[in-house]
Motif scaffolding. Structure first.
Motif, short mmCIF file in Angstrom:
data_model
loop_
_atom_site.label_atom_id
_atom_site.label_comp_id
_atom_site.label_asym_id
_atom_site.label_seq_id
_atom_site.Cartn_x
_atom_site.Cartn_y
_atom_site.Cartn_z
N ARG A 1 26.16 31.43 14.38
CA ARG A 1 26.88 30.25 14.86
C ARG A 1 26.18 29.57 16.02
NH1 ARG A 1 31.77 33.72 14.65
NH2 ARG A 1 32.50 33.56 12.50
N GLN A 2 25.28 30.27 16.68
CA GLN A 2 24.53 29.67 17.79
C GLN A 2 23.55 28.64 17.21
OE1 GLN A 2 22.70 32.73 20.14
NE2 GLN A 2 24.61 33.87 20.35
N SER A 3 23.42 27.54 17.90
CA SER A 3 22.66 26.40 17.36
C SER A 3 21.21 26.73 17.03
CB SER A 3 22.73 25.22 18.31
OG SER A 3 22.13 25.55 19.55
N LYS A 4 20.56 27.59 17.79
CA LYS A 4 19.14 27.84 17.53
C LYS A 4 18.91 28.63 16.24
CE LYS A 4 18.32 32.02 20.29
NZ LYS A 4 17.50 32.55 21.38
N TYR A 5 19.96 29.22 15.69
CA TYR A 5 19.81 30.02 14.48
C TYR A 5 20.18 29.28 13.21
CZ TYR A 5 19.20 33.89 17.68
OH TYR A 5 18.74 34.71 18.67
N GLY A 6 20.55 28.03 13.28
CA GLY A 6 20.73 27.23 12.08
C GLY A 6 22.11 27.24 11.47
N GLY A 7 23.04 28.01 11.98
CA GLY A 7 24.42 27.93 11.51
C GLY A 7 24.82 28.85 10.38
N ASN A 8 23.89 29.57 9.76
CA ASN A 8 24.30 30.53 8.73
C ASN A 8 23.46 31.80 8.84
OD1 ASN A 8 21.91 30.24 7.07
ND2 ASN A 8 22.72 28.29 6.40
N ALA A 9 23.92 32.85 8.21
CA ALA A 9 23.27 34.16 8.33
C ALA A 9 21.84 34.14 7.80
CB ALA A 9 24.09 35.22 7.61
N SER A 10 21.61 33.44 6.71
CA SER A 10 20.26 33.38 6.15
C SER A 10 19.28 32.74 7.12
CB SER A 10 20.26 32.60 4.83
OG SER A 10 21.01 33.27 3.87
N SER A 11 19.69 31.66 7.74
CA SER A 11 18.84 30.99 8.72
C SER A 11 18.58 31.87 9.93
CB SER A 11 19.46 29.68 9.18
OG SER A 11 19.53 28.77 8.12
N ALA A 12 19.60 32.60 10.36
CA ALA A 12 19.45 33.49 11.51
C ALA A 12 18.45 34.60 11.21
CB ALA A 12 20.80 34.08 11.91
N ILE A 13 18.56 35.21 10.05
CA ILE A 13 17.63 36.27 9.67
C ILE A 13 16.22 35.72 9.55
CG2 ILE A 13 16.98 37.83 7.79
CD1 ILE A 13 20.01 38.26 7.35
N ARG A 14 16.07 34.57 8.93
CA ARG A 14 14.76 33.94 8.80
C ARG A 14 14.15 33.68 10.18
NH1 ARG A 14 16.41 29.85 6.02
NH2 ARG A 14 16.39 31.02 4.10
N TYR A 15 14.94 33.13 11.09
CA TYR A 15 14.47 32.83 12.44
C TYR A 15 14.03 34.12 13.15
CZ TYR A 15 14.54 31.52 17.36
OH TYR A 15 14.19 31.34 18.68
N LEU A 16 14.85 35.17 13.07
CA LEU A 16 14.53 36.43 13.75
C LEU A 16 13.26 37.06 13.20
CD1 LEU A 16 18.15 37.84 14.02
CD2 LEU A 16 16.72 36.98 15.90
N ILE A 17 13.08 37.01 11.89
CA ILE A 17 11.88 37.58 11.29
C ILE A 17 10.64 36.79 11.73
CG2 ILE A 17 10.63 37.91 9.11
CD1 ILE A 17 13.39 38.60 7.86
N GLU A 18 10.73 35.46 11.65
CA GLU A 18 9.59 34.64 12.04
C GLU A 18 9.26 34.81 13.52
OE1 GLU A 18 10.67 30.72 10.83
OE2 GLU A 18 10.20 31.10 8.73
#
Length: 53
Positions: A30-47
């Motif tokens: 839900r935090q803005s830097k992670y894109g709003g969904n779980a998939s985006s958050a995981i992608r961001y953390l991995i990258e």
């Protein structure tokens, strides 16, 4: 006939997590830097983690 998607974002990653961890992931997403969904958050953390290795 529609154009097929590029292979850049079509890989599938499946991971089993506990309900508690899923809730934490959704809260994090839900935090803005992670894109709003779980998939985006995981992608961001991995990258982001791969930059430090």
């Amino acid at each position: 006939m529609s154009k097929l998607p590029t292979t850049e974002n079509t890989e599938t990653f499946i991971m089993r997590i506990s309900p508690e961890l899923k809730n934490k992931l959704n809260q994090l997403a839900r935090q803005s830097k992670y894109g709003g969904n779980a998939s985006s958050a995981i992608r961001y953390l991995i990258e982001n983690a791969s930059r430090y290795n």
